[in-house]
Design a protein around this motif. Structure first.
Motif, PDB file in Angstrom:
ATOM      1  N   LYS A  15       0.904  -1.286  -0.064  1.00 27.40           N
ATOM      2  CA  LYS A  15       0.007   0.041  -0.105  1.00 27.40           C
ATOM      3  C   LYS A  15       0.898   1.184   0.017  1.00 27.40           C
ATOM      4  O   LYS A  15       0.357   2.222  -0.614  1.00 27.40           O
ATOM      5  N   ASN A  16       2.173   1.315   0.617  1.00 26.95           N
ATOM      6  CA  ASN A  16       2.858   2.354   0.739  1.00 26.95           C
ATOM      7  C   ASN A  16       3.758   2.489  -0.448  1.00 26.95           C
ATOM      8  O   ASN A  16       4.277   3.551  -0.720  1.00 26.95           O
ATOM      9  N   ASP A  17       3.830   1.536  -1.193  1.00 27.06           N
ATOM     10  CA  ASP A  17       4.688   1.795  -2.372  1.00 27.06           C
ATOM     11  C   ASP A  17       4.023   0.587  -3.550  1.00 27.06           C
ATOM     12  O   ASP A  17       4.328  -0.414  -3.939  1.00 27.06           O
ATOM     13  N   PRO A  18       3.051   1.289  -4.177  1.00 31.33           N
ATOM     14  CA  PRO A  18       2.107   0.711  -5.471  1.00 31.33           C
ATOM     15  C   PRO A  18       3.227   0.326  -6.635  1.00 31.33           C
ATOM     16  O   PRO A  18       2.714  -0.561  -7.172  1.00 31.33           O
ATOM     17  N   ALA A  19       4.152   1.191  -6.634  1.00 32.01           N
ATOM     18  CA  ALA A  19       5.254   0.659  -7.882  1.00 32.01           C
ATOM     19  C   ALA A  19       5.758  -0.716  -7.391  1.00 32.01           C
ATOM     20  O   ALA A  19       5.666  -1.619  -8.467  1.00 32.01           O
ATOM     21  N   TYR A  20       6.236  -0.958  -6.107  1.00 33.79           N
ATOM     22  CA  TYR A  20       6.612  -2.343  -6.165  1.00 33.79           C
ATOM     23  C   TYR A  20       5.699  -3.327  -6.036  1.00 33.79           C
ATOM     24  O   TYR A  20       5.852  -4.402  -6.608  1.00 33.79           O
ATOM     25  N   ALA A  21       4.436  -3.034  -5.636  1.00 30.29           N
ATOM     26  CA  ALA A  21       3.317  -3.826  -5.591  1.00 30.29           C
ATOM     27  C   ALA A  21       3.207  -4.319  -7.301  1.00 30.29           C
ATOM     28  O   ALA A  21       2.975  -5.675  -7.671  1.00 30.29           O
ATOM     29  N   LEU A  22       3.094  -3.516  -7.990  1.00 32.23           N
ATOM     30  CA  LEU A  22       3.074  -3.786  -9.520  1.00 32.23           C
ATOM     31  C   LEU A  22       4.248  -4.761  -9.997  1.00 32.23           C
ATOM     32  O   LEU A  22       4.148  -5.727 -10.780  1.00 32.23           O
ATOM     33  N   GLN A  23       5.426  -4.261  -9.801  1.00 33.44           N
ATOM     34  CA  GLN A  23       6.568  -5.053  -9.945  1.00 33.44           C
ATOM     35  C   GLN A  23       6.570  -6.456  -9.412  1.00 33.44           C
ATOM     36  O   GLN A  23       6.851  -7.411 -10.083  1.00 33.44           O
ATOM     37  N   LEU A  24       6.197  -6.641  -8.266  1.00 32.90           N
ATOM     38  CA  LEU A  24       5.931  -7.754  -7.592  1.00 32.90           C
ATOM     39  C   LEU A  24       4.982  -8.658  -8.323  1.00 32.90           C
ATOM     40  O   LEU A  24       4.982  -9.955  -8.605  1.00 32.90           O
ATOM     41  N   LEU A  25       3.797  -8.208  -8.447  1.00 28.28           N
ATOM     42  CA  LEU A  25       2.718  -8.734  -9.503  1.00 28.28           C
ATOM     43  C   LEU A  25       3.430  -9.288 -10.504  1.00 28.28           C
ATOM     44  O   LEU A  25       2.908 -10.620 -10.894  1.00 28.28           O
ATOM     45  N   GLU A  26       4.116  -8.633 -11.511  1.00 28.45           N
ATOM     46  CA  GLU A  26       4.599  -8.858 -12.610  1.00 28.45           C
ATOM     47  C   GLU A  26       5.849 -10.049 -12.457  1.00 28.45           C
ATOM     48  O   GLU A  26       5.825 -10.930 -13.357  1.00 28.45           O
ATOM     49  N   SER A  27       6.489 -10.123 -11.370  1.00 23.80           N
ATOM     50  CA  SER A  27       7.534 -11.154 -11.211  1.00 23.80           C
ATOM     51  C   SER A  27       6.686 -12.514 -10.699  1.00 23.80           C
ATOM     52  O   SER A  27       7.045 -13.350 -11.313  1.00 23.80           O
ATOM     53  N   VAL A  28       5.710 -12.404  -9.940  1.00 25.10           N
ATOM     54  CA  VAL A  28       4.832 -13.637  -9.431  1.00 25.10           C
ATOM     55  C   VAL A  28       4.337 -14.076 -10.914  1.00 25.10           C
ATOM     56  O   VAL A  28       4.106 -15.287 -11.070  1.00 25.10           O
ATOM     57  N   GLU A  29       3.658 -13.461 -11.878  1.00 28.71           N
ATOM     58  CA  GLU A  29       3.164 -13.743 -13.014  1.00 28.71           C
ATOM     59  C   GLU A  29       4.009 -14.596 -13.869  1.00 28.71           C
ATOM     60  O   GLU A  29       3.570 -15.717 -14.419  1.00 28.71           O
ATOM     61  N   LYS A  30       5.420 -14.457 -13.836  1.00 29.02           N
ATOM     62  CA  LYS A  30       6.673 -15.008 -14.591  1.00 29.02           C
ATOM     63  C   LYS A  30       6.830 -16.236 -13.865  1.00 29.02           C
ATOM     64  O   LYS A  30       7.375 -17.061 -14.412  1.00 29.02           O
ATOM     65  N   HIS A  31       7.058 -16.264 -12.444  1.00 31.23           N
ATOM     66  CA  HIS A  31       7.949 -17.002 -11.741  1.00 31.23           C
ATOM     67  C   HIS A  31       7.452 -18.091 -10.602  1.00 31.23           C
ATOM     68  O   HIS A  31       7.838 -18.779  -9.932  1.00 31.23           O
ATOM     69  N   ALA A  32       5.980 -17.609 -10.175  1.00 34.52           N
ATOM     70  CA  ALA A  32       5.451 -18.075  -8.990  1.00 34.52           C
ATOM     71  C   ALA A  32       4.651 -19.418  -9.369  1.00 34.52           C
ATOM     72  O   ALA A  32       4.275 -19.527 -10.535  1.00 34.52           O
ATOM     73  N   THR A  33       4.291 -20.223  -8.257  1.00 34.18           N
ATOM     74  CA  THR A  33       3.715 -21.450  -8.015  1.00 34.18           C
ATOM     75  C   THR A  33       2.214 -20.881  -7.860  1.00 34.18           C
ATOM     76  O   THR A  33       2.016 -19.649  -7.258  1.00 34.18           O
TER      77      THR A  33
END
Length: 80
Positions: A15-33
């Motif tokens: 919530k304090n860093d929405p840009a990080y939230a988007l980066q994390l979402l993009e990373s999870v989309e590519k690499h997560a279970t």
């Protein structure tokens, strides 16, 4: 010292860093279970409510829908 649940801490960070939230979402989309995806969706709902899904690209919406037909946090991932 008061204990804070992991989801609550992560929700505050996102919530304090929405840009990080988007980066994390993009990373999870590519690499997560699938279970990691479910955790992130639960935390995103905690941080932003359901409005975060309105910012997804069409590809991300398709990805989101792959993992959940009902994106309510209780339906995405239940704690054991």
């Amino acid at each position: 010292m008061k204990d804070i649940a992991h989801d609550d801490v992560m929700a505050r960070i996102l919530k304090n860093d929405p840009a990080y939230a988007l980066q994390l979402l993009e990373s999870v989309e590519k690499h997560a279970t699938p279970s990691e995806v479910a955790v992130l969706f639960r935390v995103m709902n905690l941080a932003f409510g359901t409005k975060w899904r309105s910012f997804l690209t069409e590809h991300q919406k398709s990805f989101h829908n792959t993992f959940s037909t009902d994106p309510a946090p209780s339906q995405i991932c239940k704690d054991p």
